[in-house]
Design an enzyme around this catalytic site. Sequence first.
Site, PDB file in Angstrom:
ATOM      1  N   SER A 236       0.833  -1.219   0.000  1.00 34.47           N
ATOM      2  CA  SER A 236       0.000   0.000   0.000  1.00 34.47           C
ATOM      3  C   SER A 236       0.862   1.262   0.000  1.00 34.47           C
ATOM      4  CB  SER A 236      -0.973  -0.036   1.178  1.00 34.47           C
ATOM      5  OG  SER A 236      -0.278  -0.149   2.413  1.00 34.47           O
ATOM      6  N   ARG A 237       1.286   1.702   1.160  1.00 31.85           N
ATOM      7  CA  ARG A 237       2.201   2.827   1.272  1.00 31.85           C
ATOM      8  C   ARG A 237       3.173   2.523   2.413  1.00 31.85           C
ATOM      9  NH1 ARG A 237       0.877   4.015  -3.071  1.00 31.85           N
ATOM     10  NH2 ARG A 237       0.062   5.991  -3.875  1.00 31.85           N
ATOM     11  N   ASP A 261       6.355  -4.007  -1.213  1.00 31.84           N
ATOM     12  CA  ASP A 261       6.477  -3.282  -2.493  1.00 31.84           C
ATOM     13  C   ASP A 261       6.673  -1.789  -2.239  1.00 31.84           C
ATOM     14  OD1 ASP A 261       6.398  -3.120  -5.378  1.00 31.84           O
ATOM     15  OD2 ASP A 261       4.392  -2.252  -5.207  1.00 31.84           O
ATOM     16  N   GLU A 266      11.527   6.026  -0.386  1.00 27.85           N
ATOM     17  CA  GLU A 266      11.736   5.438  -1.715  1.00 27.85           C
ATOM     18  C   GLU A 266      12.519   6.423  -2.564  1.00 27.85           C
ATOM     19  OE1 GLU A 266       7.880   4.320  -3.223  1.00 27.85           O
ATOM     20  OE2 GLU A 266       7.474   3.034  -1.507  1.00 27.85           O
ATOM     21  N   HIS A 285       8.071  -0.746  -5.694  1.00 29.12           N
ATOM     22  CA  HIS A 285       6.788  -0.037  -5.844  1.00 29.12           C
ATOM     23  C   HIS A 285       6.254  -0.200  -7.276  1.00 29.12           C
ATOM     24  CE1 HIS A 285       4.275   3.539  -4.184  1.00 29.12           C
ATOM     25  NE2 HIS A 285       3.563   2.783  -5.010  1.00 29.12           N
TER      26      HIS A 285
HETATM   27  C1  GLV Z   1       0.493   3.367  -6.799  1.00 30.23           C
HETATM   28  O1  GLV Z   1       1.099   3.274  -5.776  1.00 30.23           O
HETATM   29  C2  GLV Z   1      -0.765   4.020  -6.930  1.00 30.23           C
HETATM   30  O2  GLV Z   1      -1.208   4.653  -5.957  1.00 30.23           O
HETATM   31  O3  GLV Z   1      -1.381   3.940  -8.008  1.00 30.23           O
END
Ligand code: GLV
Length: 325
Positions: A236-237, A261, A266, A285
């Site tokens: 997610s984040r 991911d 980052e 990511h």
């Molecule tokens: C990717 O991380 C998105 O938010 O699309």
Amino acid sequence: MKPKVYIAKPVSQQVENYIAEYCDYRMWRGEENIPKEVLMEEIQDVEGLMIPKAKVDEEFIKKASHLRIVSHIAVGYDTLDTDLMSEHNIIGTHTPYVLDDTVADLIIGLMLSSARRISQLDHYVKAGKWDKSDDPFFLSKDVHHATLGIIGMGRIGEQVAKRASLGFDMNVLYCNRSPRPEAEEKYGAEKKTMEQILKQSDFVLTMVPLTDETQHLIGDKEFKQMKKDAIFINPSRGKVVDETALIGALEANEIGGAALDVFEKEPVDPANPLVTMENVVMTPHIGSATADAREAMAMKAAENLVAGVTGGKPENVVKELKHLV
Ligand code: GLV
């Protein structure tokens, strides 16, 4: 006269042609990310901006005095200051739906890779090794019939639940503000408290957007509640997880492994301890990074952009700014 827009990332000819039909546009054609000073220059006279991720803050808004819409080519929009945008009447849009299956596929890949040590063993074979002898290292963890706990059951979470339940016979637990009756009915998903999920799951997946409430949602206390061999998955984040706590939990063997991911910082610093941990699988990511999904996201973003600058109603206005349309 057509409205002026800026496209801050190269797009396909098809997407470019679509925008050209309605807008007077300039586009960043570099392979690298657009440098901040170029972006700050380019936004000064445009009504619309299409960009993978824009940090929309005071400095940005001061420069972009004609801006009416920021069309994000991403589903997450934690980099937008929506209060500020609301104050300045700037619409923000994102690209939900078109990437759900693609991200769900990656999540299953991360889960399998981590549980069955696929990337580790890939390195092993490529290093010329084969002998498996009795090393417990080779006895990995089953995914089928295991319990998957999903924290944040949105559209992507449901696609993961579908794959996990119908494809791998997994038991799916979830927590979410509102119940998801369809996931319960179709995939046998059970709504639980977060504590129950942490305690009962073999795989814990965080799938919440990053907000003030979800920042560091998973920290020391939560890792201590997980099973000793649980695998933690975060696509997610990065900031949803306290990364220092995650590193500590892995070092203390409080959990079995992690598949990530996204990261607090980052690109990941090569000195980040996660980089050298054998039981951590990492990707850069790339949840939505397939050619088809990225093209669909760019087209969706282009449609939102065009609607925003031509007086239409963009389809995917973020919920905090829906009152502007
Ligand atoms: C990717 O991380 C998105 O938010 O699309």
